[in-house]
Design an enzyme around this catalytic site. Sequence first.
Site, PDB file in Angstrom:
ATOM      1  N   LYS A 297       0.822  -1.218   0.000  1.00  0.00           N
ATOM      2  CA  LYS A 297       0.000   0.000   0.000  1.00  0.00           C
ATOM      3  C   LYS A 297       0.857   1.269   0.000  1.00  0.00           C
ATOM      4  O   LYS A 297       2.019   1.249   0.368  1.00  0.00           O
ATOM      5  CB  LYS A 297      -0.960  -0.042   1.188  1.00  0.00           C
ATOM      6  CG  LYS A 297      -2.015  -1.132   0.954  1.00  0.00           C
ATOM      7  CD  LYS A 297      -3.307  -0.893   1.650  1.00  0.00           C
ATOM      8  CE  LYS A 297      -4.317  -1.887   1.096  1.00  0.00           C
ATOM      9  NZ  LYS A 297      -5.278  -2.324   2.081  1.00  0.00           N
ATOM     10  N   ARG A 332      -3.646 -10.224   4.578  1.00  0.00           N
ATOM     11  CA  ARG A 332      -3.938 -10.206   3.134  1.00  0.00           C
ATOM     12  C   ARG A 332      -2.683  -9.732   2.410  1.00  0.00           C
ATOM     13  O   ARG A 332      -2.249  -8.588   2.607  1.00  0.00           O
ATOM     14  CB  ARG A 332      -5.136  -9.272   2.879  1.00  0.00           C
ATOM     15  CG  ARG A 332      -5.647  -9.284   1.463  1.00  0.00           C
ATOM     16  CD  ARG A 332      -6.880  -8.396   1.335  1.00  0.00           C
ATOM     17  NE  ARG A 332      -7.431  -8.448  -0.011  1.00  0.00           N
ATOM     18  CZ  ARG A 332      -6.990  -7.694  -1.010  1.00  0.00           C
ATOM     19  NH1 ARG A 332      -6.026  -6.825  -0.815  1.00  0.00           N
ATOM     20  NH2 ARG A 332      -7.536  -7.815  -2.209  1.00  0.00           N
TER      21      ARG A 332
HETATM   22  C1  9MG Z   1      -9.812  -5.597  -1.483  1.00  0.00           C
HETATM   23  N1  9MG Z   1      -8.884  -5.045  -0.514  1.00  0.00           N
HETATM   24  C2  9MG Z   1      -7.861  -4.187  -0.767  1.00  0.00           C
HETATM   25  N2  9MG Z   1      -7.236  -3.878   0.380  1.00  0.00           N
HETATM   26  C3  9MG Z   1      -7.867  -4.551   1.360  1.00  0.00           C
HETATM   27  C4  9MG Z   1      -7.692  -4.644   2.748  1.00  0.00           C
HETATM   28  O1  9MG Z   1      -6.756  -3.946   3.383  1.00  0.00           O
HETATM   29  N3  9MG Z   1      -8.511  -5.436   3.449  1.00  0.00           N
HETATM   30  C5  9MG Z   1      -9.493  -6.132   2.839  1.00  0.00           C
HETATM   31  N4  9MG Z   1     -10.296  -6.896   3.605  1.00  0.00           N
HETATM   32  N5  9MG Z   1      -9.707  -6.078   1.520  1.00  0.00           N
HETATM   33  C6  9MG Z   1      -8.909  -5.302   0.798  1.00  0.00           C
END
Ligand code: 9MG
Length: 355
Positions: A297, A332
């Site tokens: 990110k 994730r």
């Molecule tokens: C789809 N998506 C993109 N970033 C995300 C994040 O930080 N958490 C979750 N649950 N989905 C995400």
Amino acid sequence: MASVKLYVRPVGLLYGATASAAVADGLALPLAGGPIAFAAAELIEGVPGNTRMRLFAAPALVSSGDADLAALIARITAKRPPFAGIGLDRPALMGIVNVTPDSFSDGGLFDTKEAAIVHAAELATAGAGIIDVGGESTRPGSDAVDEAEELDRVVPVIEGLAGLPAVISVDTRKASVAREAAKQGAKILNDVSALTHDAKSLGAAAETGLSVVLMHAQGEPKTMQDDPRYDDVVLEVFDYLETRIGAAVKAGIGRERIAADPGLGFGKTLAHNLSLLAHTSLFHGLGVPLLIGASRKRFIRGVAGGEEPRSREPGSQAAAIVAAAQGAQILRVHDVASSRQALAVWRATVFGLEN
Ligand code: 9MG
């Protein structure tokens, strides 16, 4: 005027044999059932923007006699049941598969369905317990995708993942996409709008039996990074997630089917993101598994450079360990193999080689 609330942030985190011994001796409490324990806690009282904080030894909070505090401590300490069949006594990796031409991290590399299926299989082999398939980019500045287009991107890929040794999650804000994905075998609905974008999503999740990830976002992807503001980002995100968990339970989604996510990068400045990550342990007060998505990110670039998302992997690994060390149960990630290695080194260090 909003009523004064209590929040508890577990600190003084202990691991492995030290954690077990401290819990057994009444010196610490288990975090989400263990194997991490907390010896101290910040007790935060007030409303976002107007709070006072006091530090306590964790066991002292159990015997306070305050019913709200007792309920909060019970939620923080309770063992979490498996989520969508996945045991949570160690962090599970959710591997990201974007079936979008403009994916922020894949740059179109995996924009064909065949390539997405191959990529998902690679992530599962590398150790992803969950594969998250998404057909609508929600990166800052992106436009919404229409329903037919999203269905066309996502459904064949999920169909092609039948038999994969991983739980399939669908990353969507649309009830129809969630329903079709469930028909093709998806078990998790990952909704960055916490089931608010589509009025039919709560019902779809309840009826299909999908487990849900409820994520906090401020605003829509197109404009959410324009000027995000909070009085107290941590407490406001906590309150929002608590409200959404309540709505989901009311709609018939059992608590054991719910996970929560503070939504790093979704309507947050660099300072907001760092504060949320630093306060991950406070979110155990929601009483459900926590999912953290820091992978590649922009906030990582804000700290340490990395113009290209792919070059943000080292920062992503560091953020994942910060979250895991505070008991986050699901991470994730894009690079499952690297995340697995980073987690293995952390786990061996704090829990021992055999764990
Ligand atoms: C789809 N998506 C993109 N970033 C995300 C994040 O930080 N958490 C979750 N649950 N989905 C995400």
